[in-house]
Scaffold this motif. Structure first.
Motif, PDB file in Angstrom:
ATOM      1  N   ASP A 185       2.924   2.425  16.221  1.00 42.20           N
ATOM      2  CA  ASP A 185       2.307   3.763  16.207  1.00 42.20           C
ATOM      3  C   ASP A 185       2.982   4.657  17.252  1.00 42.20           C
ATOM      4  OD1 ASP A 185       0.076   2.157  14.899  1.00 42.20           O
ATOM      5  OD2 ASP A 185      -0.839   4.144  14.884  1.00 42.20           O
ATOM      6  N   ARG A 233      -4.137   7.118  18.107  1.00 39.52           N
ATOM      7  CA  ARG A 233      -4.133   6.715  16.695  1.00 39.52           C
ATOM      8  C   ARG A 233      -5.220   7.447  15.895  1.00 39.52           C
ATOM      9  NH1 ARG A 233      -2.786   1.888  13.192  1.00 39.52           N
ATOM     10  NH2 ARG A 233      -4.613   1.547  11.941  1.00 39.52           N
ATOM     11  N   SER A 281       1.342  -2.060  13.572  1.00 33.38           N
ATOM     12  CA  SER A 281       1.639  -1.816  12.157  1.00 33.38           C
ATOM     13  C   SER A 281       2.973  -2.422  11.726  1.00 33.38           C
ATOM     14  CB  SER A 281       1.676  -0.301  11.931  1.00 33.38           C
ATOM     15  OG  SER A 281       2.500   0.010  10.834  1.00 33.38           O
ATOM     16  N   SER A 282       3.031  -2.763  10.441  1.00 38.87           N
ATOM     17  CA  SER A 282       4.260  -3.344   9.875  1.00 38.87           C
ATOM     18  C   SER A 282       5.258  -2.274   9.459  1.00 38.87           C
ATOM     19  CB  SER A 282       3.881  -4.147   8.635  1.00 38.87           C
ATOM     20  OG  SER A 282       3.368  -3.257   7.649  1.00 38.87           O
ATOM     21  N   ILE A 300      -6.470   5.431  10.070  1.00 41.42           N
ATOM     22  CA  ILE A 300      -5.057   5.767  10.254  1.00 41.42           C
ATOM     23  C   ILE A 300      -4.910   7.275  10.529  1.00 41.42           C
ATOM     24  CG2 ILE A 300      -4.694   5.750   7.719  1.00 41.42           C
ATOM     25  CD1 ILE A 300      -2.151   4.791  10.450  1.00 41.42           C
ATOM     26  N   ARG A 320       6.191   9.733   4.571  1.00 42.11           N
ATOM     27  CA  ARG A 320       6.636   8.342   4.678  1.00 42.11           C
ATOM     28  C   ARG A 320       7.827   8.030   3.754  1.00 42.11           C
ATOM     29  NH1 ARG A 320       3.767   4.023   6.866  1.00 42.11           N
ATOM     30  NH2 ARG A 320       2.734   4.716   8.761  1.00 42.11           N
ATOM     31  N   ARG A 350      -7.811  -1.292  15.485  1.00 41.27           N
ATOM     32  CA  ARG A 350      -6.837  -0.817  16.477  1.00 41.27           C
ATOM     33  C   ARG A 350      -7.397   0.394  17.206  1.00 41.27           C
ATOM     34  NH1 ARG A 350      -1.832  -2.008  12.492  1.00 41.27           N
ATOM     35  NH2 ARG A 350      -1.611  -4.143  13.219  1.00 41.27           N
ATOM     36  N   GLN A 372       0.879  -1.183   0.000  1.00 37.47           N
ATOM     37  CA  GLN A 372       0.000   0.000   0.000  1.00 37.47           C
ATOM     38  C   GLN A 372       0.913   1.229   0.000  1.00 37.47           C
ATOM     39  OE1 GLN A 372       0.531   1.551   2.875  1.00 37.47           O
ATOM     40  NE2 GLN A 372       0.389   0.182   4.627  1.00 37.47           N
ATOM     41  N   ASP A 395       1.786  -4.770   4.868  1.00 37.57           N
ATOM     42  CA  ASP A 395       0.776  -4.206   5.752  1.00 37.57           C
ATOM     43  C   ASP A 395       0.402  -5.311   6.728  1.00 37.57           C
ATOM     44  OD1 ASP A 395      -1.350  -1.721   5.817  1.00 37.57           O
ATOM     45  OD2 ASP A 395      -2.149  -3.593   6.634  1.00 37.57           O
ATOM     46  N   SER A 396       0.298  -4.966   7.996  1.00 42.80           N
ATOM     47  CA  SER A 396       0.108  -6.009   9.007  1.00 42.80           C
ATOM     48  C   SER A 396      -1.230  -6.726   8.871  1.00 42.80           C
ATOM     49  CB  SER A 396       0.245  -5.411  10.405  1.00 42.80           C
ATOM     50  OG  SER A 396      -0.793  -4.498  10.639  1.00 42.80           O
ATOM     51  N   HIS A 397      -2.200  -6.119   8.168  1.00 44.21           N
ATOM     52  CA  HIS A 397      -3.497  -6.793   8.030  1.00 44.21           C
ATOM     53  C   HIS A 397      -3.627  -7.631   6.766  1.00 44.21           C
ATOM     54  CE1 HIS A 397      -4.437  -3.907  11.267  1.00 44.21           C
ATOM     55  NE2 HIS A 397      -4.963  -5.015  11.736  1.00 44.21           N
ATOM     56  N   SER A 403       1.549   3.839   1.989  1.00 47.48           N
ATOM     57  CA  SER A 403       2.336   4.432   3.072  1.00 47.48           C
ATOM     58  C   SER A 403       3.554   3.586   3.433  1.00 47.48           C
ATOM     59  CB  SER A 403       1.471   4.733   4.300  1.00 47.48           C
ATOM     60  OG  SER A 403       0.951   3.565   4.839  1.00 47.48           O
ATOM     61  N   THR A 404       3.521   2.293   3.118  1.00 45.55           N
ATOM     62  CA  THR A 404       4.748   1.508   3.238  1.00 45.55           C
ATOM     63  C   THR A 404       5.392   1.332   1.862  1.00 45.55           C
ATOM     64  OG1 THR A 404       3.470  -0.521   3.012  1.00 45.55           O
ATOM     65  CG2 THR A 404       3.992   0.170   5.256  1.00 45.55           C
ATOM     66  N   HIS A 461      -4.002   4.454   1.755  1.00 43.98           N
ATOM     67  CA  HIS A 461      -3.792   5.022   3.091  1.00 43.98           C
ATOM     68  C   HIS A 461      -3.866   6.539   3.084  1.00 43.98           C
ATOM     69  CE1 HIS A 461      -2.894   1.027   4.391  1.00 43.98           C
ATOM     70  NE2 HIS A 461      -2.538   1.422   5.593  1.00 43.98           N
TER      71      HIS A 461
HETATM   72  C1  MIC Z   1      -2.084   0.237  10.194  1.00 45.27           C
HETATM   73  O1  MIC Z   1      -3.223  -0.201  10.185  1.00 45.27           O
HETATM   74  O2  MIC Z   1      -1.464   0.490  11.236  1.00 45.27           O
HETATM   75  C2  MIC Z   1      -1.396   0.488   8.863  1.00 45.27           C
HETATM   76  C3  MIC Z   1      -1.333   1.942   8.695  1.00 45.27           C
HETATM   77  O3  MIC Z   1      -2.168  -0.066   7.834  1.00 45.27           O
HETATM   78  C4  MIC Z   1      -0.029  -0.172   8.915  1.00 45.27           C
HETATM   79  C5  MIC Z   1       0.824   0.142   7.744  1.00 45.27           C
HETATM   80  C6  MIC Z   1       1.492   1.481   7.813  1.00 45.27           C
HETATM   81  O4  MIC Z   1       1.859   1.924   8.892  1.00 45.27           O
HETATM   82  O5  MIC Z   1       1.664   2.073   6.761  1.00 45.27           O
HETATM   83  C7  MIC Z   1      -0.059  -1.680   9.089  1.00 45.27           C
HETATM   84  O6  MIC Z   1      -1.026  -2.202   9.580  1.00 45.27           O
HETATM   85  O7  MIC Z   1       0.931  -2.349   8.774  1.00 45.27           O
END
Ligand code: MIC
Ligand code: SF4
Length: 648
Positions: free
Chosen positions: A485, A384, A538-539, A361, A498, A379, A35, A119-121, A37-38, A65
């Motif tokens: 975060d 946040r 988050s990743s 986010i 980013r 989350r 995505q 992305d962590s999800h 932002s990463t 994002h």
């Molecule tokens: C999140 O839900 O925290 C995010 C924003 O999708 C992050 C990725 C990021 O920080 O860009 C995530 O879940 O990895």
């Protein structure tokens, strides 16, 4: 003993190593997603590898994002990602198409495949019977460049579902229940696999909601069997031919088992400020609500929004409540527009915002000071939402919608019918294939397309090989469950940066210690000390890259979250564990620690750091795999790959 579904899929993708918990393996990656932002870091790193065309079956770059485009930075990032995507044969999903995980489910996810996402999800894909894993950007770049991913074999937790959900209880309540049982670190080093006759009562989007929030358990992935509901979902998306039945063997052996009777569940809520701080809605009581937000990759499906529309039809959002709705995809929004549900939402007074991550986010819709905000998101970490003193509760769409009308947190199961609300059964609908938001790359040779790079896009920081003596000062002592975060905050103010680590690093740990960045710069070489589950959430590898830029050499904690630990190692920062947890209390802020013979020491399971003022020695666990040691010695993953290009 039979095999779990998770191990069956891993087995068919195994390139290297043995499928024994705790051992390191490499697996073939069929699909990747990124995505925005990463993504800028991912694609800068991909470019640094001279990768050529992507080696996966399918790779997609989503923009979801930061879609506000408040300045040129944001639009430049999108243009950069689009140009790199075209160059390497990667699909590009334009802003407005929807949220990456919902879009991937609709358009590309398929049973039996592996998916790696920055992305962590990303584990949302587990709802379709795939092994979908969230990772740091560099790992995803390597998966595109080389087609594989290395990981430590997780254990498998079996969640056995029986019964069926009652009206007003939904998939969100299932995963909130599991979070209450297992906690935000209960899934670390594990895949969560669902089975039992209760699975048949859950649609694919229900399963996706549950798999999505497996990330909040800290799990590597979550996986559901692929069955008749999977077939119905794929057919509804015009992809019926991709259906393949898949399940664990009847006598599959799980490392741990949790049994959940769906019929016993009631509406639940995760209270501030952690997804595992779960209580029943009735127990929390009718607290006054200021804001309700329905959407995010957890709960923005067609069924979620149809249920919301049914609850709001002919009603009015309470005058003291602001209700915002962000649909998961353009396809969903279009369907709601065609069948009239959108009018029900708008007429009730809901604000419809873009098909994107949005408020999840902190991209707008920050609640007012001290507000109570009910969100269907995943989350609720402090701050946040963009408002430090807001109280965010995570709830199902049903609970969110009825509460938006009533004005207080409301248990629909107890009060819904008495108040005249009704939720119809939502059947899977047929969706037209709509690729209008997707740009398909026609490139066959990566040399043909130039990269477009705006002035805000700065090179990513690179570490140097591990020195023989490494020294640093403790510049921060943090507690348990520190999130990424907390480490690298993200909101509408910071997301445009980013791709600019030097600027972003000034805000590192800003929310919990505003003096951190200056102190770290001052120290030159720093150490962060953390408690349990350091780096959950988050990743974003920015939570490793910004500390790297600020000179951090070690992070010493009681335990680490999986993705962040990998991101630290990928950046050449040493994540070390306290052998004796009492040393956490002894290690004071400002202490100067030295690791002598570092290059020799990190080949051992335990290393020693000495406080240069007091002479006290700290024994720390260096539980690294061979591959991780090589990365740390080289000063990070990219350096190691340059030294030994064939590395797995
Ligand atoms: C999140 O839900 O925290 C995010 C924003 O999708 C992050 C990725 C990021 O920080 O860009 C995530 O879940 O990895
Ligand atoms: Fe986007 Fe929120 Fe999902 Fe992260 S959790 S991908 S910010 S919707």
């Amino acid at each position: 003993m039979g095999n779990t579904l998770a191990y069956k899929i891993l087995e068919t993708h195994l390139i290297d190593g043995k499928l024994n918990p705790g051992e390191e393996i490499s697996i073939r990656i069929d699909q990747t997603l990124t995505q925005d932002s990463t993504g800028t870091m991912v694609y800068l790193q991909l470019e640094a590898m001279d990768a050529g065309m992507a080696k996966t079956e399918l790779s997609v770059a989503y923009i979801d994002h930061n879609t506000l485009q408040t300045g040129f930075e944001n639009a430049d990032d999108h243009a950069f990602i689009e140009s790199v995507a075209k160059r390497h044969g990667i699909l590009f999903s334009k802003p407005g198409g929807g949220i990456c995980h919902q879009l991937h489910l609709e358009n590309f996810g398929a049973p039996g495949k592996t998916l790696l996402g920055s992305d962590s999800h990303t584990p949302t894909g587990g709802g379709l019977g795939m092994i979908a894993i969230g990772a740091g950007g560099l790992d995803v770049a390597v998966a595109m460049a080389k087609g594989f991913y290395s990981l430590t074999v997780p254990k498998v937790i079996g969640v056995h579902l029986t019964g069926a959900l009652r009206p007003w209880v939904s998939a969100k309540d299932v995963i909130l229940h599991v979070l209450k049982e297992l906690s935000v670190k209960g899934g670390v080093g594990r895949i969560v696999e669902y089975s039992g006759e209760g699975v048949a009562a859950l649609s694919v989007t229900d399963r996706a909601t549950i798999a999505n929030m497996g990330a909040e358990l800290g799990a590597t992935a979550s996986v559901f069997p692929s069955d008749e509901n999977t077939k119905a979902f794929l057919e509804s998306q015009g992809r019926g031919e991709q259906y393949m039945p898949m399940a664990a063997d009847a006598d599959a052996a799980y490392d741990e088992t949790l049994r959940v009777n769906l019929s016993d569940l009631e509406p639940l809520a995760a209270m501030p400020h952690s997804p595992d701080n779960v209580k029943s809605v009735s127990e929390i009581g009718p607290i006054k609500v200021d804001q309700v937000a329905i959407g995010s990759c957890t709960n923005s499906s067609y069924a979620d929004l149809m249920k919301t529309a049914a609850i709001l039809r002919g009603r009015r959002v309470h005058e003291e409540v602001s209700l915002v709705i962000s649909p998961g995809s353009a396809k969903i929004l279009s369907k709601l527009a065609n069948n009239g549900a959108l009018s029900s939402l708008i007429d009730a007074g809901a604000r419809i915002i873009e098909n994107a991550c949005g408020p999840c986010i902190g991209m707008g819709q920050s609640p007012k000071s001290g507000a109570v905000s009910l969100r269907t998101f995943n989350r609720n970490f402090r701050g946040r939402s963009g408002t430090l003193d807001a109280d965010v509760y995570l709830v199902s769409p049903e609970t969110a919608a009825i509460s938006a009308v009533v004005g207080t947190l409301t248990d629909g199961m107890a009060e819904g019918s008495e108040r005249g609300f009704f939720i119809p059964e939502i059947k899977p609908e047929r969706f037209e294939r709509n690729d209008h938001f997707i740009v398909f790359s026609k490139e066959t040779n990566s040399d043909n397309t130039p990269v477009t790079m705006g002035p805000n896009i700065k090179p990513f920081p690179r570490n140097t090989a591990l020195a023989d003596t490494v020294e640093g000062r403790v510049v921060l002592r943090a507690g348990d469950n520190i999130t990424t975060d907390d480490i690298m905050p993200s909101d509408s103010r910071l997301l445009p940066y980013r791709s600019n680590i030097p600027y972003l690093s000034n805000f590192c740990f800003e929310k919990i210690d505003s003096g951190f960045a200056a102190r770290a710069k001052d120290a030159g070489k720093g150490i962060i000390v953390g408690g349990e589950n350091y780096g959950q959430g988050s990743s974003r590898e920015h939570a490793a890259l910004a500390p790297l830029w600020l000179g951090i050499k070690f992070v010493i904690a009681k335990s680490f979250a999986r993705i962040h630990r990998s991101n630290l190692i990928n950046s050449g920062i040493l994540p070390l564990l306290f052998e004796n947890h009492e040393d956490y209390d002894r290690l004071r802020a400002g202490a100067n620690l030295v690791m002598k013979d570092a290059r020799t020491q990190i080949r051992r399971p335990i290393v020693t750091l000495t406080d240069t003022d007091t002479g006290r020695e700290y024994r720390l666990l260096a539980n690294f795999s061979d591959l991780e040691r090589r990365m740390l010695l080289a000063g990070g993953k990219i350096n190691m790959m340059k030294e030994t290009p064939q590395t797995k």
